[in-house]
Design an enzyme around this catalytic site. Structure first.
Site, PDB file in Angstrom:
ATOM      1  CD  GLU A 157      -2.863  -1.341   2.270  1.00 33.23           C
ATOM      2  OE1 GLU A 157      -2.844  -0.493   3.173  1.00 33.23           O
ATOM      3  OE2 GLU A 157      -3.670  -2.302   2.270  1.00 33.23           O
ATOM      4  CG  ASN A 217      -0.546  -6.802  -1.676  1.00 36.61           C
ATOM      5  OD1 ASN A 217      -1.081  -7.371  -2.624  1.00 36.61           O
ATOM      6  ND2 ASN A 217      -1.089  -6.739  -0.471  1.00 36.61           N
ATOM      7  CG  HIS A 257      -9.798  -5.536   0.043  1.00 38.40           C
ATOM      8  ND1 HIS A 257     -10.154  -6.662   0.742  1.00 38.40           N
ATOM      9  CD2 HIS A 257      -8.491  -5.308   0.338  1.00 38.40           C
ATOM     10  CE1 HIS A 257      -9.111  -7.096   1.436  1.00 38.40           C
ATOM     11  NE2 HIS A 257      -8.084  -6.304   1.195  1.00 38.40           N
ATOM     12  CD  GLU A 288      -4.648  -7.691   1.215  1.00 37.79           C
ATOM     13  OE1 GLU A 288      -5.526  -6.966   1.718  1.00 37.79           O
ATOM     14  OE2 GLU A 288      -3.427  -7.493   1.362  1.00 37.79           O
ATOM     15  CG  ASP A 290     -12.764  -8.603   0.838  1.00 38.73           C
ATOM     16  OD1 ASP A 290     -12.582  -7.653   0.052  1.00 38.73           O
ATOM     17  OD2 ASP A 290     -12.360  -8.595   2.009  1.00 38.73           O
TER      18      ASP A 290
END
Ligand code: G3I
Length: 493
Positions: A157, A217, A257, A288, A290
């Site tokens: 990030e 990432n 996400h 990650e 979702d």
């Protein structure tokens, strides 16, 4: 992630492809075909057959039997963050939970993704540290687990929110200096915490002979565009970083996400964006995943299932997209539980599969080609060089050697092969391996393969054939089955 606003049938594939069923004397005879493989019934098996891993984020308290049944890769959701394991001088502490996860993964033939080394959030005792201390921590973490960690998120990030297309302004990016004021951090005189952290990590990997891959990432970097068709400047900034630091960066993680933030949508150009990173030669992972169920207008999860299908298909369609990880098992146990973003309901080891689960399984079972038949990505045919016998003296090739390191999981592997020139320079090389029965190459990078099973050769591509004396280069290939025990042999030209 720092975005506080974000906190808010089964189909059995009965494949009869080119099957010719002849009724002869009342008996059914299958002629001249290989029966299509039956659909797999777990995510990890279906993914392995398609040539990628399917993983999950977890903590030790979530290690019920479903984890090893369904998933072939494990990311510690919180237990390898600096806030847990780093001391203020870059040492390690409290590694017990991380060890539990790594041991579990090893016992169950799962890959591990280390998460994460350099991050503005959850930095704990490292908060505010200088680069030297970050480097100490990087060295300690990488060497503690060595090859038991297949992938590490070295930098997490690093890019600013709201599609700014810039680096973050908070620590550790306060270490950055744009020495010549030209607006980027890529010049020799500049200081860049991303570059410096990856340089250190690469040194540690090489000095210790590790096969661990080093990843960057981030989130909101998934599409080429964001909502409304605006270019995804955050993705473009990440692309510039990977392009400039390609020699240190092995893999790129798209967190994925997905929610109703305009920058966090599932765009139609997701696959194209994965592809452009893959074209740089790095592995791409969905790290990650979702997906907010509200994106599907509460239609009992079917829209969510379709969204999952799209993401899985985009990855499957890019050969170098080598893994997908969901960020938790069940909705109730997720960091964003109210958005019901995962593949299972239930909790505490008692889980029920959602429509999204069945969609993912079905899509994985279709394989990379999307047809449901066992697939092998096209391999560029190559002519195996033949040596013309000659009576005239010819220069003796200087020779080369090759070593391999394997990241294996139950049903698949990624091999990284290092080619080293001998005492003189070489103009080209090819590496042969004898794959054990049942192993099949599904894709390769930085080399041109010939053959997919048994005796397979990998020849240099344009940019990595010429090596000076003792110089090295790397290529890789991925496959299904097991490659344990392979010994590469190198031939120079
Ligand atoms: O374990 C303590 C508990 O003892 C305490 O009572 C409770 C009180 O708040 O906190 C619990 O710890 C929480 C921890 O999750 C475990 O549930 C922390 O407060 C909470 O901050 C922490 O949140 C994690 C978050 O990262 C922190 O930034 C989430 O679980 C984790 O899913 C999330 O993961 C991040 C990735 O690392 C990076 N990408 C985004 C992703 C989602 O935010």
């Amino acid at each position: 992630m720092s975005r506080t606003t974000d906190q808010r049938r089964r189909r059995t594939r009965l494949a009869l492809p080119a099957a010719v069923l002849l009724l002869a004397g009342g008996a059914a005879i299958v002629q001249g075909i290989t029966p299509a493989a039956a659909a797999e019934t777990t995510l990890r098996a279906a993914a392995a057959k398609a040539g990628l891993f399917f993983g999950v984020a977890a903590s030790p308290g979530r290690l019920s039997s479903i984890v090893a049944q369904e998933f072939s890769q494990l990311t510690p959701e919180n237990d390898m963050k600096p806030s847990t394991i780093a001391t203020s001088s870059g040492g390690l502490q409290n590694t017990g939970a991380a060890d539990t996860l790594v041991n579990y993964a090893q016992t169950n033939n799962m890959l591990v993704r280390g998460h994460t080394l350099v991050w503005h959030s959850q930095a704990g005792a490292l908060q505010g540290a200088n680069q030297a201390t970050l480097n100490t921590f990087i060295g300690n973490a990488l060497t503690r687990w060595g090859n038991r960690i297949a992938y590490w998120d070295v930098v997490n990030e690093a890019l600013a929110d709201n599609n700014a297309g810039t680096r973050r302004s908070e620590w550790p990016h306060t270490l950055n200096r744009d020495a010549n004021g030209d607006g980027d951090l890529f010049d020799a005189g500049d200081t860049d915490v991303i570059r410096d952290s990856f340089v250190r990590a690469k040194q540690v990997v090489q000095a210790n002979g590790l096969s661990t891959k080093l990843c960057i990432n981030d989130y909101d970097v998934e599409g080429l565009t964001v909502r409304g068709g605006t270019p995804n400047r955050k993705a473009n900034a990440l692309y510039d970083i990977v392009s400039n630091y390609r020699q240190y960066i092995d893999c790129v993680g798209f967190q994925a996400h997905f929610n109703d933030n305009p920058n966090s949508i599932i765009s139609d150009d997701l696959q194209a964006n994965i592809q452009r990173f893959a074209d740089l030669g790095v592995e791409v992972h969905i790290t990650e995943l979702d997906i907010d169920d509200d994106l599907s207008n509460n239609d009992i999860g079917q829209g969510q299932a379709d969204n999952y299908r799209k993401v899985v298909r985009a990855c499957l369609n890019v050969a170098r997209c080598t893994g997908i990880t969901v960020w938790g098992i069940a909705d109730s146990e997720s960091w964003r539980s109210s958005e019901r973003g995962l593949l299972f309901t239930g909790g505490n080891g008692n889980y029920q599969k959602k429509a999204a689960y069945h969609a993912v399984l079905d899509e994985l079972n279709k394989g990379r080609s999307g047809t449901g038949t066992p697939t092998t990505p096209p391999v560029t045919p190559t002519v195996t060089p033949t040596v013309t016998p000659s009576t005239s003296p010819s220069p003796v090739p200087a020779g080369c050697t090759a070593t391999v390191s394997l990241n294996s999981w139950n049903g698949g592997f990624v091999a990284t092969v290092r080619v080293t020139a001998g005492s003189a320079s070489i103009n080209g090389w090819s590496v042969g391996v004898n794959l054990p029965s049942g192993a099949t190459v599904t894709n390769a990078w930085n080399s041109t393969p010939s053959g997919t099973s048994g005796a397979v050769r990998f020849a240099n591509v344009g940019h990595n054939g010429r090596l000076g004396a003792a110089q090295t280069t790397e290529f890789g290939f991925q496959g299904t089955g097991s490659a344990t025990g392979i010994t590469p042999t190198c031939t120079a030209s």
